[in-house]
Design a protein around this motif. Sequence first.
Motif, PDB file in Angstrom:
ATOM      1  N   LEU A 186       0.811  -1.225   0.000  1.00  0.00           N
ATOM      2  CA  LEU A 186       0.000   0.000   0.000  1.00  0.00           C
ATOM      3  C   LEU A 186       0.843   1.274   0.000  1.00  0.00           C
ATOM      4  O   LEU A 186       0.351   2.343   0.382  1.00  0.00           O
ATOM      5  N   HIS A 187       2.099   1.169  -0.412  1.00  0.00           N
ATOM      6  CA  HIS A 187       2.906   2.392  -0.472  1.00  0.00           C
ATOM      7  C   HIS A 187       3.866   2.307  -1.663  1.00  0.00           C
ATOM      8  O   HIS A 187       4.943   1.717  -1.562  1.00  0.00           O
ATOM      9  N   THR A 188       3.415   2.864  -2.785  1.00  0.00           N
ATOM     10  CA  THR A 188       4.260   2.860  -3.992  1.00  0.00           C
ATOM     11  C   THR A 188       4.110   4.210  -4.713  1.00  0.00           C
ATOM     12  O   THR A 188       3.099   4.891  -4.550  1.00  0.00           O
ATOM     13  N   HIS A 189       5.127   4.555  -5.474  1.00  0.00           N
ATOM     14  CA  HIS A 189       5.096   5.825  -6.221  1.00  0.00           C
ATOM     15  C   HIS A 189       5.286   5.575  -7.714  1.00  0.00           C
ATOM     16  O   HIS A 189       6.099   4.736  -8.107  1.00  0.00           O
ATOM     17  N   SER A 190       4.540   6.322  -8.514  1.00  0.00           N
ATOM     18  CA  SER A 190       4.658   6.212  -9.969  1.00  0.00           C
ATOM     19  C   SER A 190       5.350   7.471 -10.500  1.00  0.00           C
ATOM     20  O   SER A 190       5.669   8.385  -9.732  1.00  0.00           O
ATOM     21  N   SER A 192       6.023  -0.816   0.756  1.00  0.00           N
ATOM     22  CA  SER A 192       7.462  -0.775   0.463  1.00  0.00           C
ATOM     23  C   SER A 192       8.005   0.651   0.313  1.00  0.00           C
ATOM     24  O   SER A 192       9.176   0.890   0.517  1.00  0.00           O
ATOM     25  N   ASP A 193       7.137   1.623  -0.058  1.00  0.00           N
ATOM     26  CA  ASP A 193       7.571   2.960  -0.482  1.00  0.00           C
ATOM     27  C   ASP A 193       8.456   2.820  -1.723  1.00  0.00           C
ATOM     28  O   ASP A 193       9.484   3.483  -1.864  1.00  0.00           O
ATOM     29  N   PHE A 194       7.991   1.950  -2.601  1.00  0.00           N
ATOM     30  CA  PHE A 194       8.720   1.669  -3.846  1.00  0.00           C
ATOM     31  C   PHE A 194       8.729   2.901  -4.764  1.00  0.00           C
ATOM     32  O   PHE A 194       7.697   3.507  -5.001  1.00  0.00           O
ATOM     33  N   HIS A 195       9.932   3.272  -5.230  1.00  0.00           N
ATOM     34  CA  HIS A 195      10.076   4.415  -6.141  1.00  0.00           C
ATOM     35  C   HIS A 195      10.768   3.995  -7.449  1.00  0.00           C
ATOM     36  O   HIS A 195      11.110   4.860  -8.259  1.00  0.00           O
ATOM     37  N   GLY A 196      11.036   2.692  -7.621  1.00  0.00           N
ATOM     38  CA  GLY A 196      11.815   2.276  -8.802  1.00  0.00           C
ATOM     39  C   GLY A 196      13.258   2.715  -8.648  1.00  0.00           C
ATOM     40  O   GLY A 196      13.837   2.620  -7.562  1.00  0.00           O
ATOM     41  N   ILE A 216      -2.915   8.131  -1.590  1.00  0.00           N
ATOM     42  CA  ILE A 216      -2.150   9.374  -1.798  1.00  0.00           C
ATOM     43  C   ILE A 216      -1.225   9.541  -0.588  1.00  0.00           C
ATOM     44  O   ILE A 216      -1.515   9.015   0.502  1.00  0.00           O
ATOM     45  N   GLU A 217      -0.082  10.196  -0.773  1.00  0.00           N
ATOM     46  CA  GLU A 217       0.796  10.534   0.359  1.00  0.00           C
ATOM     47  C   GLU A 217       0.911  12.056   0.382  1.00  0.00           C
ATOM     48  O   GLU A 217       1.486  12.652  -0.535  1.00  0.00           O
ATOM     49  N   ILE A 218       0.330  12.658   1.400  1.00  0.00           N
ATOM     50  CA  ILE A 218       0.268  14.126   1.461  1.00  0.00           C
ATOM     51  C   ILE A 218       1.328  14.666   2.421  1.00  0.00           C
ATOM     52  O   ILE A 218       1.470  14.195   3.548  1.00  0.00           O
ATOM     53  N   ASP A 256       1.107   8.365  -4.661  1.00  0.00           N
ATOM     54  CA  ASP A 256       2.004   9.424  -5.131  1.00  0.00           C
ATOM     55  C   ASP A 256       1.946  10.635  -4.205  1.00  0.00           C
ATOM     56  O   ASP A 256       0.930  10.885  -3.553  1.00  0.00           O
ATOM     57  N   HIS A 257       3.054  11.376  -4.178  1.00  0.00           N
ATOM     58  CA  HIS A 257       3.116  12.587  -3.355  1.00  0.00           C
ATOM     59  C   HIS A 257       2.130  13.626  -3.894  1.00  0.00           C
ATOM     60  O   HIS A 257       2.277  14.110  -5.016  1.00  0.00           O
ATOM     61  N   ASP A 258       1.120  13.934  -3.091  1.00  0.00           N
ATOM     62  CA  ASP A 258       0.184  15.023  -3.361  1.00  0.00           C
ATOM     63  C   ASP A 258      -0.555  14.938  -4.699  1.00  0.00           C
ATOM     64  O   ASP A 258      -1.003  15.960  -5.223  1.00  0.00           O
TER      65      ASP A 258
HETATM   66 FE    FE Z   1       6.405   7.544  -0.106  1.00  0.00          FE
END
Ligand code: FE
Length: 284
Positions: A13-17, A250-254, A70-72, A45-47
């Motif tokens: 539940l924590h990934t970024h595109s 994971s806070d996956f960012h690639g 979303i991650e604000i 994604d951030h905001d």
């Molecule tokens: Fe994050």
Amino acid sequence: MKYELSPMFKADLHTHSYFSDGSFSPEELVDLAVKNSLNGLSITDHDTTDAYSRLIPYAKEKNLPLISGIEISSSYKGVPIHILGYGFKLSHPSIISIEEMQKKRRFVRNQGLIERLNKKGIDLTQEEVLSLFPHPPSQLGRPHIAKALLNRGVISSIQEAFSRYIGEGKSCYIPSITPTIEEVIDHIHQAGGLAILAHPHLIRANHLITNILDHPFDGLEGYYGTLSPKKDQKWVNIASSKGWTITGGSDFHGDTKPNQPIASSWTNMTTFTLLEEKFNENLS
Ligand code: FE
Ligand code: AMP
Ligand code: ZN
Ligand code: FE
């Protein structure tokens, strides 16, 4: 309440595109999730929630259960605090308004940061930073500026950009203008979602933790990236004592954060189902 974490069900539940500072597209994230046998996904994604217009149909096609996320960015007494929202209505005016507000605030912060870099003889502009990305991000952050500096050859790694110039307290750093924790929680609640304190172990202000945890969160992120289960347990215990929801991701960012692979932490089936029901209620 005992929180069971089994390898039989994993929802990251924590990934970024690439709509924020991740390096993958929403479709690539779905493919990666399926490849890693994930049972559920959220892009946080951030905001921004811009990934969802493409993510929803693609995840459906691949039979991957999904929840809105979303991650604000917020802050408490000057300390950055990230708040995850889950299960909320994507098109809700309170989500749209906070995304727009964050975009304006980020623009002002980035401009100030770039002006400081300019004073050091590094002539960068926000337009140039944006133009470096084949898919322009909806929210521009420091990792994008770090990539631009790397591209210029000013530094030799992303980490160096933070440790020399744009990390907290470094010569070109200026803090963001952010909404309060209460404001962010309120916006998520208005849109029917749950507000979760992201990666609490990363908050570098031990003396403020009790005050931060006194806010009306619905839960916290008890499992994060490759953090050891022993350390994770502290936050799981705190959440349990408050009757809060416990999430993991994971806070996956690639390529942006290569040490945090997808599915390195996850949320269990009970919690995911609860959030999924909320998301489905808020879809109509
Ligand atoms: Fe994050
Ligand atoms: P921003 O929201 O634009 O201030 O950027 C914050 C993001 O930068 C965080 O989400 C991290 O992913 C990243 N970040 C912050 N500090 C560092 C660091 N020292 N090294 C690498 N990435 C960092
Ligand atoms: Zn990020
Ligand atoms: Fe974060």
